[in-house]
Design an enzyme around this catalytic site. Sequence first.
Site, PDB file in Angstrom:
ATOM      1  N   GLU A   1       0.814  -1.218   0.000  1.00  0.00           N
ATOM      2  CA  GLU A   1       0.000   0.000   0.000  1.00  0.00           C
ATOM      3  C   GLU A   1       0.852   1.275   0.000  1.00  0.00           C
ATOM      4  O   GLU A   1       0.770   2.093   0.931  1.00  0.00           O
ATOM      5  CB  GLU A   1      -0.932   0.011   1.214  1.00  0.00           C
ATOM      6  CG  GLU A   1      -1.854  -1.179   1.283  1.00  0.00           C
ATOM      7  CD  GLU A   1      -2.953  -1.040   2.351  1.00  0.00           C
ATOM      8  OE1 GLU A   1      -2.858  -0.125   3.190  1.00  0.00           O
ATOM      9  OE2 GLU A   1      -3.894  -1.835   2.327  1.00  0.00           O
TER      10      GLU A   1
ATOM     11  N   GLU B   1      -5.032  -8.823   0.937  1.00  0.00           N
ATOM     12  CA  GLU B   1      -5.662  -8.455   2.207  1.00  0.00           C
ATOM     13  C   GLU B   1      -7.137  -8.216   1.964  1.00  0.00           C
ATOM     14  O   GLU B   1      -7.528  -7.639   0.941  1.00  0.00           O
ATOM     15  CB  GLU B   1      -5.098  -7.148   2.809  1.00  0.00           C
ATOM     16  CG  GLU B   1      -3.749  -7.247   3.425  1.00  0.00           C
ATOM     17  CD  GLU B   1      -3.283  -5.933   4.069  1.00  0.00           C
ATOM     18  OE1 GLU B   1      -4.119  -5.132   4.536  1.00  0.00           O
ATOM     19  OE2 GLU B   1      -2.055  -5.714   4.083  1.00  0.00           O
TER      20      GLU B   1
HETATM   21  C1  BG6 Z   1      -4.126  -2.281   5.579  1.00  0.00           C
HETATM   22  C2  BG6 Z   1      -2.711  -2.424   6.060  1.00  0.00           C
HETATM   23  O1  BG6 Z   1      -4.300  -0.985   5.153  1.00  0.00           O
HETATM   24  O2  BG6 Z   1      -5.158  -2.448   6.467  1.00  0.00           O
HETATM   25  C3  BG6 Z   1      -2.572  -3.041   7.428  1.00  0.00           C
HETATM   26  O3  BG6 Z   1      -1.878  -3.050   5.133  1.00  0.00           O
HETATM   27  C4  BG6 Z   1      -3.672  -2.588   8.333  1.00  0.00           C
HETATM   28  O4  BG6 Z   1      -1.300  -2.719   7.926  1.00  0.00           O
HETATM   29  C5  BG6 Z   1      -5.004  -3.034   7.725  1.00  0.00           C
HETATM   30  O5  BG6 Z   1      -3.540  -3.001   9.661  1.00  0.00           O
HETATM   31  C6  BG6 Z   1      -6.239  -2.698   8.556  1.00  0.00           C
HETATM   32  O6  BG6 Z   1      -6.329  -1.334   8.799  1.00  0.00           O
HETATM   33  P1  BG6 Z   1      -6.296  -0.746  10.270  1.00  0.00           P
HETATM   34  O7  BG6 Z   1      -6.008   0.697  10.097  1.00  0.00           O
HETATM   35  O8  BG6 Z   1      -7.648  -0.988  10.862  1.00  0.00           O
HETATM   36  O9  BG6 Z   1      -5.226  -1.446  10.998  1.00  0.00           O
END
Ligand code: BG6
Length: 468
Positions: A173, A371
């Site tokens: 990202e 993800e």
């Molecule tokens: C993604 C990232 O944006 O989302 C992670 O690669 C992150 O590092 C995940 O933890 C979830 O988002 P957040 O801000 O709720 O942790």
Amino acid sequence: MSMENNKQSYTFPEGFWWGSSASATQTEGSVPGDGKGPNIWDHWFEQEPTRFFDGVGPNVTSQFYRKYKEDIRLMKEIGHNSFRLSISWSRLLPEGTGAVNEEAVSFYNDVINELIAHDIEPFVNLYHFDMPMALQEKGGWVNRQVVDDYVSYAELCFQLFGDRVKKWFTHNEPIVPVEGGYMYSFHYPNEVDFQKAVQVGYHELLSNAKAIAAYKKLKQDGKIGIILNLTPSYPRSQNPRDVEAAEMADAFFNRSFLDPAVKGHFPEKLVEVLKKEGFMPSMQEGDLELIQENTVDLLGINYYQPRRVKAKEHMPHPNAPFMPNHYFDAFDMPGRKMNVYRGWEIYEKGIYDILKKVQTDYDNIECFISENGMGVEGEERFKDEEGMIHDDYRIDFIAEHLKWVHQAIKEGSNVKGYHLWTFMDNWSWSNAYKNRYGFVSVDLQEDGKRTIKKSGYWFQSVSENNGF
Ligand code: BG6
């Protein structure tokens, strides 16, 4: 098209990658004597602990550094055939350049070997938001020298681990450090400066191309890719003004990285705006050729939420700092389904729309869902007497997304796997442990005790049956 038919079964192509993803700073933690150097998160937490939920910093995390053997056993138990981790740059090179921390080399060797011994393929990402502090002091990604420092670090990783690691990722990202660090104040150094934001993005892309070139030179017989968070932009309506606004948002937030990483050139729409607004990055001769020649083999797609957009209604104050949303407004679509804990919309079909776009506009490049996930606050309330969290909402969330992934595959998408964010509850940057995302819960009161959630057992059966 309806995805209503719950009796249908969904079988995925043979060899589909089932697993999860995680990052170094969010999971490892640090222990005295591990030799890790500070990164921007350690520094920021020291400076402003109140920026972090409940004052929990990156030193706590889930202790993967100590418990990785147990964790990898659990990964196996819940059906992982692949797992993405990241290497912490400041653990390997405490100053960002120069002396190598031998403790870190043994740690990552052990983790990689342990994964392979359990038939779990390690996918390794080189940069997940965690600039070594020593390099941030020199300007971080704003400073072109850091691009070369990053490439040296990447080469070192290929040399140390590339005999066993066959899937590498240059960045996770990369737009997030741009947004968080230089526009919206949720990453260090929390400046608001669009010129620097553009330079950071440009340097990240240049570092991606240079790392790919370095990797290819070594002829290690693996693949190298990038992981992008793609947020499909939906216009409020088909009114041409709304459509144009959505295209602008798409150019700023998706195509800015997707086009150069996959096609080797920047989208014209974006270049035009940067020229018009006077924010072109500083570039050197030969850069664009390098970017053109070194595109990714494999695309990781992180998908959490769509972006709903409408034409601008009120122009920003003439003295307000420039932001991409000078070209569009966010649209709060009435009735949208929300994950209220994270404040993100849940729109399952978005995952299909992205895959279709990659199929048609990006030459159907090999890709995977790197993800997707659902962070929920207060999951303890779903715990049974044995301590297992009954996270049926997460099972639904994954299944509904997987149905759309399956649909895209039926229509020819080259999507090769699905990784949940994340394996175990981990430290989510400024949200710390507020929202829990894992297949496995982590009890912070009990030295990080791990317990598989219901979703973990469900995923095990999905992986075993290669579908559901
Ligand atoms: C993604 C990232 O944006 O989302 C992670 O690669 C992150 O590092 C995940 O933890 C979830 O988002 P957040 O801000 O709720 O942790």
